[in-house]
Scaffold this active site. Structure first.
Site, PDB file in Angstrom:
ATOM      1  N   ASP A   1       0.841  -1.208   0.000  1.00 41.56           N
ATOM      2  CA  ASP A   1       0.000   0.000   0.000  1.00 41.56           C
ATOM      3  C   ASP A   1       0.871   1.252   0.000  1.00 41.56           C
ATOM      4  OD1 ASP A   1      -3.083  -0.830   1.043  1.00 41.56           O
ATOM      5  OD2 ASP A   1      -1.512  -2.200   1.686  1.00 41.56           O
TER       6      ASP A   1
ATOM      7  N   ASP B   1      -6.634   4.877  -4.544  1.00 34.84           N
ATOM      8  CA  ASP B   1      -6.502   3.765  -3.601  1.00 34.84           C
ATOM      9  C   ASP B   1      -5.364   2.904  -4.135  1.00 34.84           C
ATOM     10  OD1 ASP B   1      -6.613   1.574  -1.945  1.00 34.84           O
ATOM     11  OD2 ASP B   1      -8.797   1.505  -1.884  1.00 34.84           O
TER      12      ASP B   1
ATOM     13  N   LEU C   1      -3.989   0.236  -3.115  1.00 36.49           N
ATOM     14  CA  LEU C   1      -4.195  -1.209  -3.049  1.00 36.49           C
ATOM     15  C   LEU C   1      -5.580  -1.445  -2.448  1.00 36.49           C
ATOM     16  CD1 LEU C   1      -1.588  -3.892  -1.891  1.00 36.49           C
ATOM     17  CD2 LEU C   1      -4.051  -4.204  -1.694  1.00 36.49           C
TER      18      LEU C   1
ATOM     19  N   THR D   1      -6.935  -4.676   0.701  1.00 36.90           N
ATOM     20  CA  THR D   1      -5.752  -4.994   1.517  1.00 36.90           C
ATOM     21  C   THR D   1      -5.978  -6.215   2.396  1.00 36.90           C
ATOM     22  OG1 THR D   1      -5.081  -2.670   1.536  1.00 36.90           O
ATOM     23  CG2 THR D   1      -4.120  -4.099   3.220  1.00 36.90           C
TER      24      THR D   1
ATOM     25  N   HIS E   1     -16.906  -7.294   5.232  1.00 41.13           N
ATOM     26  CA  HIS E   1     -17.766  -6.475   6.099  1.00 41.13           C
ATOM     27  C   HIS E   1     -19.211  -6.970   6.110  1.00 41.13           C
ATOM     28  CE1 HIS E   1     -14.515  -3.566   6.543  1.00 41.13           C
ATOM     29  NE2 HIS E   1     -14.344  -3.631   5.243  1.00 41.13           N
TER      30      HIS E   1
ATOM     31  N   GLY F   1     -12.885  -5.804  -2.094  1.00 42.78           N
ATOM     32  CA  GLY F   1     -12.475  -4.689  -2.938  1.00 42.78           C
ATOM     33  C   GLY F   1     -13.597  -4.103  -3.771  1.00 42.78           C
TER      34      GLY F   1
ATOM     35  N   LYS G   1     -15.419  -5.636  -7.215  1.00 44.77           N
ATOM     36  CA  LYS G   1     -16.874  -5.839  -7.343  1.00 44.77           C
ATOM     37  C   LYS G   1     -17.393  -5.231  -8.642  1.00 44.77           C
ATOM     38  CE  LYS G   1     -17.580  -5.832  -2.325  1.00 44.77           C
ATOM     39  NZ  LYS G   1     -16.203  -5.488  -1.926  1.00 44.77           N
TER      40      LYS G   1
END
Length: 304
Positions: free
Chosen positions: A50, A119, A121, A124, A193, A215, A219
């Site tokens: 990152d 972003d 990465l 992550t 999540h 990510g 998606k």
């Protein structure tokens, strides 16, 4: 005297070139084995990949476009250090992008109108678990409020990476745009999540299949490559750097990305202090009616 390529096209061409280099940096960190993991917060990790990828991307843009505003995810001192190796400063511009016909509405854009959301990465958490197919680099070029161009880069695609790009009003490249299944309704949502509230929300939409991957960029790739009709995330959590590039590429392909109310997010530099996408993320394939889909979303929300 003939003018050169418009600024937006040059920024997109730079995004493709610098994403290739940042992708190599990420692959090198993975190959080395020491990921240098830091916990920034709950469910929020950072790695050497990152930090290094961000330094490469931001330093390259600052070198070529000093008056463009850049908002990148990582804010620690190491990630903000722009004293980078010489081979990390990418000055090449992808020639295929430079040959694009820039939409008339973007021809006269100046650097002070542009914000680039990065972003370095995306995915992550998945990267640290070895789920490298979920990982992308996201570079979104935004003019005033709107995401108009972007790159979704897959560092580990076929072991050498690929750049999927889009310019709203011009088109997309780097991949084959495919239609989602006609015989079943497939939605893609979060892997890391996922909770009961998200599960209940999606169940209310009555999909035939739900795919959970990491990510935001990944998606949207599921939509672009015909694996899903829509990306459903009915919670706060994503930031503007997660959605700027995916929204630009998806819109350039004919799709849409909005919040739960059907409104587009603003990507102006004023959002740097509060980049959270508070009202979720809902994205649809070009062939999937976004307006009708959002009516379903609003109906589900009213019942919860």
């Amino acid at each position: 005297m003939a003018q050169g390529p418009a600024l937006v096209c040059r920024l997109l061409a730079s995004s493709v070139s610098v994403a290739h280099k940042a992708g190599k940096i990420i692959r090198d960190v993975m190959q080395k084995g020491d990921l240098g993991i830091i916990e920034k917060g709950e469910n929020d990790l950072q790695t050497e990949a990152d930090r290094s990828a961000q330094r490469c991307i931001v330093a390259s843009f600052k070198n070529l476009y000093p008056n463009v505003n850049i908002v990148a995810e990582e804010v620690d001192k190491v990630s903000q250090n722009m004293d980078v190796p010489a081979d990390w400063l990418i000055t090449d511009l992808d020639p295929k992008i430079l040959d694009l016909e820039c939409p008339k509405s973007l021809l006269d854009v100046t650097e002070d109108q542009v914000t680039i959301w990065v972003d370095p990465l995306d995915g992550t958490s998945e990267f640290t678990k070895g789920l490298i197919d979920h990982v992308t680099i996201l570079i979104g070029v935004c003019v005033n409020d709107e995401a108009v161009a972007g790159v979704i880069y897959q560092p580990f695609w076929q072991n050498h990476g690929r750049a999927l790009w889009g310019l709203v009003g011009s088109g997309v490249g780097g991949f084959e745009l495919k239609e989602p299944p006609q015989t079943k309704k497939v939605y893609v949502t979060t892997r890391s999540h996922y909770d009961k509230a998200i599960e209940q929300f999606i169940d209310g939409l009555k999909p035939c299949e739900v795919i959970r991957v990491g990510g935001a960029g990944n998606k949207v790739l599921y939509i672009l490559e015909g694996k899903a009709h829509a990306y459903v995330y009915p919670s706060a959590g994503c930031k503007r750097w997660d959605t700027a590039a995916p929204e630009a590429v998806l819109r350039a392909a004919g799709g849409e990305l909005t919040d739960v109310h059907g409104n587009k997010y603003s990507y102006s530099k004023e959002n740097e202090k509060d980049p959270l996408n508070k009202d979720g993320v809902f994205a649809t394939a070009p062939s999937y009616n976004h307006t009708e889909f959002m009516k379903l979303i609003i109906d589900i929300q009213s019942k919860m």
